[in-house]
Motif scaffolding. Structure first.
Motif, PDB file in Angstrom:
ATOM      1  N   PHE A  71     -67.805   5.317 -36.193  1.00  0.00           N
ATOM      2  CA  PHE A  71     -66.654   6.207 -36.325  1.00  0.00           C
ATOM      3  C   PHE A  71     -66.000   6.049 -37.697  1.00  0.00           C
ATOM      4  CE2 PHE A  71     -66.141   5.693 -31.471  1.00  0.00           C
ATOM      5  CZ  PHE A  71     -67.065   6.702 -31.240  1.00  0.00           C
ATOM      6  N   CYS A  72     -65.930   4.815 -38.180  1.00  0.00           N
ATOM      7  CA  CYS A  72     -65.363   4.569 -39.515  1.00  0.00           C
ATOM      8  C   CYS A  72     -66.179   5.270 -40.595  1.00  0.00           C
ATOM      9  CB  CYS A  72     -65.328   3.063 -39.808  1.00  0.00           C
ATOM     10  SG  CYS A  72     -64.018   2.122 -39.008  1.00  0.00           S
ATOM     11  N   VAL A  73     -67.459   4.968 -40.654  1.00  0.00           N
ATOM     12  CA  VAL A  73     -68.307   5.484 -41.731  1.00  0.00           C
ATOM     13  C   VAL A  73     -68.406   6.999 -41.663  1.00  0.00           C
ATOM     14  CG1 VAL A  73     -70.648   5.494 -42.669  1.00  0.00           C
ATOM     15  CG2 VAL A  73     -69.578   3.335 -41.991  1.00  0.00           C
ATOM     16  N   GLU A  74     -68.517   7.558 -40.478  1.00  0.00           N
ATOM     17  CA  GLU A  74     -68.586   9.021 -40.348  1.00  0.00           C
ATOM     18  C   GLU A  74     -67.351   9.688 -40.936  1.00  0.00           C
ATOM     19  OE1 GLU A  74     -67.842  12.927 -38.970  1.00  0.00           O
ATOM     20  OE2 GLU A  74     -66.664  11.201 -38.275  1.00  0.00           O
ATOM     21  N   MET A  75     -66.212   8.988 -40.860  1.00  0.00           N
ATOM     22  CA  MET A  75     -64.953   9.522 -41.365  1.00  0.00           C
ATOM     23  C   MET A  75     -64.762   9.239 -42.855  1.00  0.00           C
ATOM     24  SD  MET A  75     -61.275   8.830 -39.551  1.00  0.00           S
ATOM     25  CE  MET A  75     -59.815   9.785 -39.929  1.00  0.00           C
ATOM     26  N   GLY A  76     -65.691   8.475 -43.442  1.00  0.00           N
ATOM     27  CA  GLY A  76     -65.592   8.148 -44.858  1.00  0.00           C
ATOM     28  C   GLY A  76     -64.942   6.818 -45.141  1.00  0.00           C
ATOM     29  N   ILE A  77     -64.825   5.966 -44.116  1.00  0.00           N
ATOM     30  CA  ILE A  77     -64.179   4.666 -44.244  1.00  0.00           C
ATOM     31  C   ILE A  77     -65.247   3.567 -44.290  1.00  0.00           C
ATOM     32  CG2 ILE A  77     -62.637   3.002 -43.107  1.00  0.00           C
ATOM     33  CD1 ILE A  77     -61.208   5.405 -41.824  1.00  0.00           C
ATOM     34  N   PRO A  78     -65.367   2.836 -45.400  1.00  0.00           N
ATOM     35  CA  PRO A  78     -66.365   1.764 -45.488  1.00  0.00           C
ATOM     36  C   PRO A  78     -66.153   0.714 -44.395  1.00  0.00           C
ATOM     37  CG  PRO A  78     -65.485   2.282 -47.651  1.00  0.00           C
ATOM     38  CD  PRO A  78     -64.618   2.997 -46.662  1.00  0.00           C
ATOM     39  N   PHE A  79     -67.252   0.218 -43.843  1.00  0.00           N
ATOM     40  CA  PHE A  79     -67.179  -0.775 -42.761  1.00  0.00           C
ATOM     41  C   PHE A  79     -67.913  -2.041 -43.158  1.00  0.00           C
ATOM     42  CE2 PHE A  79     -68.806  -2.955 -39.051  1.00  0.00           C
ATOM     43  CZ  PHE A  79     -67.669  -3.051 -38.261  1.00  0.00           C
ATOM     44  N   GLN A  87     -79.892  -5.397 -34.387  1.00  0.00           N
ATOM     45  CA  GLN A  87     -80.307  -6.184 -35.551  1.00  0.00           C
ATOM     46  C   GLN A  87     -80.478  -5.299 -36.782  1.00  0.00           C
ATOM     47  OE1 GLN A  87     -83.733  -8.270 -34.036  1.00  0.00           O
ATOM     48  NE2 GLN A  87     -82.501  -9.451 -32.596  1.00  0.00           N
ATOM     49  N   ILE A  88     -80.935  -4.074 -36.572  1.00  0.00           N
ATOM     50  CA  ILE A  88     -81.010  -3.123 -37.676  1.00  0.00           C
ATOM     51  C   ILE A  88     -79.606  -2.825 -38.192  1.00  0.00           C
ATOM     52  CG2 ILE A  88     -81.568  -0.737 -38.294  1.00  0.00           C
ATOM     53  CD1 ILE A  88     -83.884  -0.925 -36.234  1.00  0.00           C
ATOM     54  N   ALA A  89     -78.678  -2.557 -37.277  1.00  0.00           N
ATOM     55  CA  ALA A  89     -77.296  -2.261 -37.662  1.00  0.00           C
ATOM     56  C   ALA A  89     -76.657  -3.445 -38.370  1.00  0.00           C
ATOM     57  CB  ALA A  89     -76.484  -1.883 -36.422  1.00  0.00           C
ATOM     58  N   GLU A  90     -76.951  -4.639 -37.898  1.00  0.00           N
ATOM     59  CA  GLU A  90     -76.398  -5.843 -38.508  1.00  0.00           C
ATOM     60  C   GLU A  90     -76.822  -5.963 -39.972  1.00  0.00           C
ATOM     61  OE1 GLU A  90     -77.834  -9.793 -37.153  1.00  0.00           O
ATOM     62  OE2 GLU A  90     -75.735 -10.085 -36.543  1.00  0.00           O
ATOM     63  N   ASN A  91     -78.075  -5.673 -40.241  1.00  0.00           N
ATOM     64  CA  ASN A  91     -78.565  -5.722 -41.619  1.00  0.00           C
ATOM     65  C   ASN A  91     -77.895  -4.661 -42.494  1.00  0.00           C
ATOM     66  OD1 ASN A  91     -80.350  -7.852 -41.169  1.00  0.00           O
ATOM     67  ND2 ASN A  91     -82.012  -6.496 -40.541  1.00  0.00           N
ATOM     68  N   VAL A  92     -77.617  -3.509 -41.902  1.00  0.00           N
ATOM     69  CA  VAL A  92     -77.018  -2.401 -42.649  1.00  0.00           C
ATOM     70  C   VAL A  92     -75.565  -2.688 -43.024  1.00  0.00           C
ATOM     71  CG1 VAL A  92     -76.260   0.015 -42.455  1.00  0.00           C
ATOM     72  CG2 VAL A  92     -78.556  -0.635 -41.713  1.00  0.00           C
ATOM     73  N   ASN A  95     -75.787   4.634 -49.275  1.00  0.00           N
ATOM     74  CA  ASN A  95     -76.649   5.691 -48.747  1.00  0.00           C
ATOM     75  C   ASN A  95     -77.351   5.231 -47.471  1.00  0.00           C
ATOM     76  OD1 ASN A  95     -76.017   7.544 -50.778  1.00  0.00           O
ATOM     77  ND2 ASN A  95     -77.697   6.854 -52.098  1.00  0.00           N
ATOM     78  N   GLU A  96     -77.742   3.953 -47.453  1.00  0.00           N
ATOM     79  CA  GLU A  96     -78.409   3.404 -46.277  1.00  0.00           C
ATOM     80  C   GLU A  96     -77.486   3.452 -45.062  1.00  0.00           C
ATOM     81  OE1 GLU A  96     -80.790  -0.664 -44.907  1.00  0.00           O
ATOM     82  OE2 GLU A  96     -79.205  -0.785 -46.427  1.00  0.00           O
ATOM     83  N   GLN A  97     -76.213   3.083 -45.264  1.00  0.00           N
ATOM     84  CA  GLN A  97     -75.255   3.108 -44.162  1.00  0.00           C
ATOM     85  C   GLN A  97     -75.015   4.539 -43.671  1.00  0.00           C
ATOM     86  OE1 GLN A  97     -72.045   1.155 -46.159  1.00  0.00           O
ATOM     87  NE2 GLN A  97     -72.674  -0.893 -45.505  1.00  0.00           N
ATOM     88  N   LYS A  98     -74.864   5.460 -44.605  1.00  0.00           N
ATOM     89  CA  LYS A  98     -74.622   6.858 -44.232  1.00  0.00           C
ATOM     90  C   LYS A  98     -75.790   7.411 -43.432  1.00  0.00           C
ATOM     91  CE  LYS A  98     -73.189  11.306 -46.120  1.00  0.00           C
ATOM     92  NZ  LYS A  98     -72.806  12.056 -47.354  1.00  0.00           N
ATOM     93  N   GLU A  99     -77.005   7.151 -43.883  1.00  0.00           N
ATOM     94  CA  GLU A  99     -78.192   7.634 -43.183  1.00  0.00           C
ATOM     95  C   GLU A  99     -78.300   6.997 -41.797  1.00  0.00           C
ATOM     96  OE1 GLU A  99     -81.488   6.852 -45.722  1.00  0.00           O
ATOM     97  OE2 GLU A  99     -80.847   8.286 -47.278  1.00  0.00           O
ATOM     98  N   VAL A 156     -75.858   5.841 -39.890  1.00  0.00           N
ATOM     99  CA  VAL A 156     -74.828   6.397 -39.013  1.00  0.00           C
ATOM    100  C   VAL A 156     -75.225   7.792 -38.537  1.00  0.00           C
ATOM    101  CG1 VAL A 156     -72.451   7.266 -38.949  1.00  0.00           C
ATOM    102  CG2 VAL A 156     -72.937   4.994 -39.912  1.00  0.00           C
ATOM    103  N   GLU A 157     -75.684   8.635 -39.454  1.00  0.00           N
ATOM    104  CA  GLU A 157     -76.065   9.999 -39.077  1.00  0.00           C
ATOM    105  C   GLU A 157     -77.160   9.998 -38.012  1.00  0.00           C
ATOM    106  OE1 GLU A 157     -74.822  13.048 -39.971  1.00  0.00           O
ATOM    107  OE2 GLU A 157     -73.192  11.905 -40.880  1.00  0.00           O
ATOM    108  N   LYS A 158     -78.030   9.015 -38.037  1.00  0.00           N
ATOM    109  CA  LYS A 158     -79.121   8.934 -37.064  1.00  0.00           C
ATOM    110  C   LYS A 158     -78.633   8.500 -35.683  1.00  0.00           C
ATOM    111  CE  LYS A 158     -82.886   7.827 -40.301  1.00  0.00           C
ATOM    112  NZ  LYS A 158     -83.842   6.778 -40.730  1.00  0.00           N
ATOM    113  N   ASN A 159     -77.422   7.957 -35.616  1.00  0.00           N
ATOM    114  CA  ASN A 159     -76.947   7.363 -34.359  1.00  0.00           C
ATOM    115  C   ASN A 159     -75.745   8.046 -33.736  1.00  0.00           C
ATOM    116  OD1 ASN A 159     -78.468   4.650 -33.687  1.00  0.00           O
ATOM    117  ND2 ASN A 159     -78.326   4.775 -35.914  1.00  0.00           N
TER     118      ASN A 159
END
Length: 324
Positions: free
Chosen positions: A216-224, A253-258, A268-272, A274-277
């Motif tokens: 929810f943070c990243v989708e809104m433009g808030i770094p997490f 574990q994938i999310a943890e690495n991101v 860009n990795e975080q944005k991609e 989030v969009e996938k999930n």
């Protein structure tokens, strides 16, 4: 104007109290489809009436592709998920109809809420307990870690889950000078609006465990940032069929690495990721979602029990004018 002073202990407790809940629909048929305002926004999106039940089951949040036993062992007409990864895993485990859909809170946010131009500081989401497990970590150490965040990430406030408020965790944060907020009881239809009206005032988000709030943070433009005292989950339910700790799941574990480390910008990795999930490029249009909900009701909802709930809802809302 948002003052970053937090709620009082009494305000926090009242927001979570059952007696102050406001409901918008008849009795929930499948709890995950309704809590955290999901059912409220599902209905708005699909233009589906509140007096009819949702006879579908959905993820209650971002589940990192994990398929829980309750998602399989139910008699709902269909399953709604928020990622292709979860859909693939679900179709391996169940023959039930499954659709990827846009997360309803994301739909609400995109149409109603923007980050405040005056946003500052960091909103922390401490890893939370549930009715089936305790989440254990050193709160005092975590508080010191939050206070150690860089000056440009201050002030730090926390947003607490109802399970931990009931255990008095809010009192610990208040005692140590950390302002506390909460979106309240997940059964209240105003939960989503409350959540975003808090989040929009912050420049950064953080937690010691990746959860739906990160997306929810990243989708809104808030770094997490995934940062701080590691938590441990202990099953307290006695339930032999227990879905377990997030951290052992491949998707987690994938999310943890991101998200690991301090992030002041969204990569860009975080944005991609989030969009996938969150259900981007959903399987169903709004009209198709409406059709699905009506079809599900006709297939599964024509029972005496459901009609009793519908009549009760209509009587209390429109005849007796009661708050639900």
């Amino acid at each position: 104007m948002f003052d970053y002073k937090g709620f009082s202990a009494q305000e926090v407790e009242e927001l979570c109290a059952s007696k102050y809940i406001q409901r918008y629909c008849i009795r929930s048929m499948y709890n995950p489809s309704e809590i955290y305002s999901q059912g409220y926004y599902f209905r708005q999106y699909a233009q589906f009436p509140y007096f009819l039940p949702l006879m579908v089951f959905s993820e209650h949040g971002i589940e990192f592709g994990h398929v829980g036993h309750k998602e399989i062992e139910n008699d709902a007409y269909a399953m709604l998920v928020f990622s292709d990864y979860k859909k693939i895993n679900y179709q391996k485990a169940s023959k039930k109809i499954c659709y990827k859909v846009l997360h309803p809170l994301i739909w609400y946010r995109r149409n109603n809420i923007e980050q405040s131009p005056l946003a500052k500081g960091t909103l922390a989401f401490p890893s939370h307990s549930t009715s089936k497990n305790d989440c254990i970590f050193d709160i005092e150490k975590y508080i010191q870690e939050l206070k150690s965040l860089p000056l440009d990430m201050q002030p730090v406030c926390v947003s607490l889950h109802i399970s931990d408020i009931k255990k008095g965790q809010h009192l610990e944060f208040i005692k140590h000078g950390i302002p506390v907020y909460t979106a309240g009881n997940p059964a209240d239809y105003r939960y989503g609006e409350r959540f975003y009206n808090i989040l929009k005032n912050f420049k950064y988000g953080t937690s010691n465990l990746v959860g739906s709030y990160a997306y929810f943070c990243v989708e809104m433009g808030i770094p997490f940032s995934l940062f701080g005292q590691e938590s441990k989950y202990i099953n307290t339910s006695g339930d032999r069929i227990y879905d377990g700790d997030y951290k052992v799941r491949e998707g987690y574990q994938i999310a943890e690495n991101v998200f690991s480390g301090i992030h002041k910008h969204i990569t860009n990795e975080q944005k991609e990721h989030v969009e996938k999930n969150i259900g981007t490029n959903p399987d169903l249009s709004r009209n198709e979602m409406k059709t699905l909900f009506y079809r599900a009701f006709l297939k599964k909802g024509l029972t005496p029990r459901v009609f009793f709930y519908i009549i009760k809802y209509l009587l209390f809302k429109y005849i007796f004018r009661c708050k639900l």
